[in-house]
Design a protein around this motif. Structure first.
Motif, PDB file in Angstrom:
ATOM      1  N   THR A  88       0.676  -1.347   0.083  1.00 28.33           N
ATOM      2  CA  THR A  88       0.086  -0.042   0.140  1.00 28.33           C
ATOM      3  C   THR A  88       0.793   1.285   0.220  1.00 28.33           C
ATOM      4  O   THR A  88       1.944   1.424   0.623  1.00 28.33           O
ATOM      5  CB  THR A  88      -0.650   0.001   1.237  1.00 28.33           C
ATOM      6  N   LEU A 138       0.800   6.912   2.774  1.00 25.05           N
ATOM      7  CA  LEU A 138       0.073   8.285   2.848  1.00 25.05           C
ATOM      8  C   LEU A 138       0.168   9.128   4.028  1.00 25.05           C
ATOM      9  O   LEU A 138      -0.316   8.767   4.955  1.00 25.05           O
ATOM     10  CB  LEU A 138      -1.398   7.881   2.308  1.00 25.05           C
ATOM     11  N   ARG A 154      -5.743   8.348  -2.885  1.00 27.68           N
ATOM     12  CA  ARG A 154      -4.485   7.402  -3.631  1.00 27.68           C
ATOM     13  C   ARG A 154      -4.562   7.603  -4.979  1.00 27.68           C
ATOM     14  O   ARG A 154      -3.363   7.865  -5.582  1.00 27.68           O
ATOM     15  CB  ARG A 154      -4.611   6.262  -3.161  1.00 27.68           C
ATOM     16  N   THR A 161      -0.974   8.999  -6.999  1.00 22.69           N
ATOM     17  CA  THR A 161      -0.374   8.595  -8.195  1.00 22.69           C
ATOM     18  C   THR A 161      -0.285   9.406  -9.230  1.00 22.69           C
ATOM     19  O   THR A 161       0.678   9.365  -9.939  1.00 22.69           O
ATOM     20  CB  THR A 161      -1.584   7.242  -8.520  1.00 22.69           C
TER      21      THR A 161
END
Length: 420
Positions: free
Chosen positions: A14, A17, A413, A417
């Protein structure tokens, strides 16, 4: 021949973050927006425990009382104090706080982010689409849930204050002017839109990119509320409830007036305090409603208020300018069918005739008679009330805070990205 075992796929790691939330107030004591900001912080830390919060130093006592860690305070400066004391320039305090908070968030990102961690700065409040905000040039920016852009329906505009009237008339021209603000270098990469089309129109007028906008709910519903047994409806029940701060725009007097037009002897409990209390007491007496209207000062604990809902057939909130309506969400979650105006936040939460009723705010008389008709229908028909109760719980399930936060994190996310 021996079968070759299928290799177990290696799980994809993952993406690390770090989310830094910004809100002027994070508190249980400073109104709905401050409470919502506090809920977002607490819920965000369940899946992302390292989430940081930036808020104003006036929240310091509350932060200590709530034992919140990872909260960083924007201190007042001589400039902020001068703006406050000037009165006429107080509208600049919002942009000032945003500028200071984003700069602090950038420093926190440098100090806390490990190598490979993606950082996002999310300005949760204020929710107004008009309020200018400073944006980071180093990290992706998230705004919202953005709501607002809600004013009185036309039949009630004679009750507007001068400032409210000016805000309504100048809303869109100000948004067009925002395109040329000197500090508006670019728009936010992600804007969470909670006010539907009315908020999108406002943001588009200000030059925000429609591709950055994603619809969301203004506020989630706590797990504890949705985990309670749903209220079930049986037999005839003439009892309804209205609760909250008793101010003009909540429409309390409209409900009292509606009782004079019902076929059944509908009973109304008004729970709350505020400047409209005496007016509504006098109105109930003038209409000779007697014991049909009860004024309940307040409940010491919100839990006690929620527990009282079991006695009612529905709740009534003909609000003239609520941009969302947390009390409507609570009613739907518990299975208490709401009666509201087809206006503002409630019209985005209620499916008319499915999980509640919406009344067209065309005239005051139409509102009063419309409320009366829906009160009679719900009171007399337990089957209708039960179907609406079930539908309300289904709708509210989508507003569980963990679900809302999970949707936001998926958007984070994706944005991180794209920014890589």
């Amino acid at each position: 021949m021996t079968d070759t075992p299928t290799p177990t796929p290696t799980p994809t790691p993952t993406m690390p973050l770090l989310v830094i939330l910004i809100a002027p107030n994070v508190s249980e004591q400073m109104g709905g927006e401050a409470m919502k900001a506090l809920q977002i912080l607490r819920e965000m830390r369940r899946p992302l425990p390292e989430t940081l919060q930036v808020t104003h130093e006036r929240n310091a006592t509350e932060v200590r009382r709530l034992r919140l860690d990872g909260v960083h305070l924007v201190e007042d400066t001589w400039l902020a104090l001068a703006i406050w004391h000037s009165v006429v320039l107080r509208f600049l305090l919002g942009p000032w706080f945003s500028w200071k908070a984003v700069r602090l968030a950038e420093r926190l990102a440098d100090a806390h982010a490990r190598q490979g961690t993606k950082v996002l700065i999310h300005q949760v409040e204020p929710n107004s689409p008009v309020m200018p905000r400073w944006l980071s040039r180093r990290f992706p920016n998230v705004l919202g849930p953005v709501n607002g852009n809600i004013y009185y329906p036309a039949p009630f505009r004679r009750h507007e204050t001068l400032s409210a009237s000016l805000r309504r008339q100048w809303h869109m021209p100000i948004q067009w002017l925002r395109r040329w603000q000197p500090f508006r270098r670019r728009g936010a990469e992600l804007i969470l839109v909670a006010g539907g089309d009315r908020t999108r129109r406002s943001l588009l007028a200000a030059g925000d990119d429609p591709a950055s906008m994603v619809d969301t709910v203004d506020c989630g519903v706590p797990e504890a509320l949705l985990d309670r047994p749903r209220i079930e409806h049986h037999g005839v029940n003439p009892r309804f409830v209205h609760f909250g701060r008793l101010v003009f725009h909540k429409g309390t007097a409209l409900i009292v007036r509606s009782l004079a037009h019902t076929r059944l002897k509908i009973e109304l409990d008004i729970v709350g305090r505020g400047p409209e209390l005496d007016r509504c007491r006098a109105l109930a007496q003038e209409l000779q409603l007697g014991e049909r209207v009860r004024f309940i000062d307040w409940y010491e604990r919100h839990e006690d208020l929620i527990a009282s809902f079991q006695a009612y057939r529905g709740m009534v909130l003909p609000s003239l300018e609520d941009a969302n309506g947390i009390v409507v969400q609570e009613a739907l979650a518990l299975g208490l069918p709401p009666i509201c105006l087809d206006w503002g936040g409630p019209q985005l939460l209620i499916q008319h005739g499915v999980n509640g009723f919406l009344v067209d705010p065309s005239t005051e008389d139409a509102i009063v008679r419309g409320i009366a008709g829906h009160l009679d229908a719900l009171a007399a028909d337990p089957g209708l009330a039960e179907r609406m109760s079930q539908a309300g719980r289904v709708a509210a399930e989508a507003w569980r805070w963990p679900k809302v936060i999970a949707e936001w994190i998926a958007l984070y996310r994706k944005l991180a990205t794209q920014a890589s």
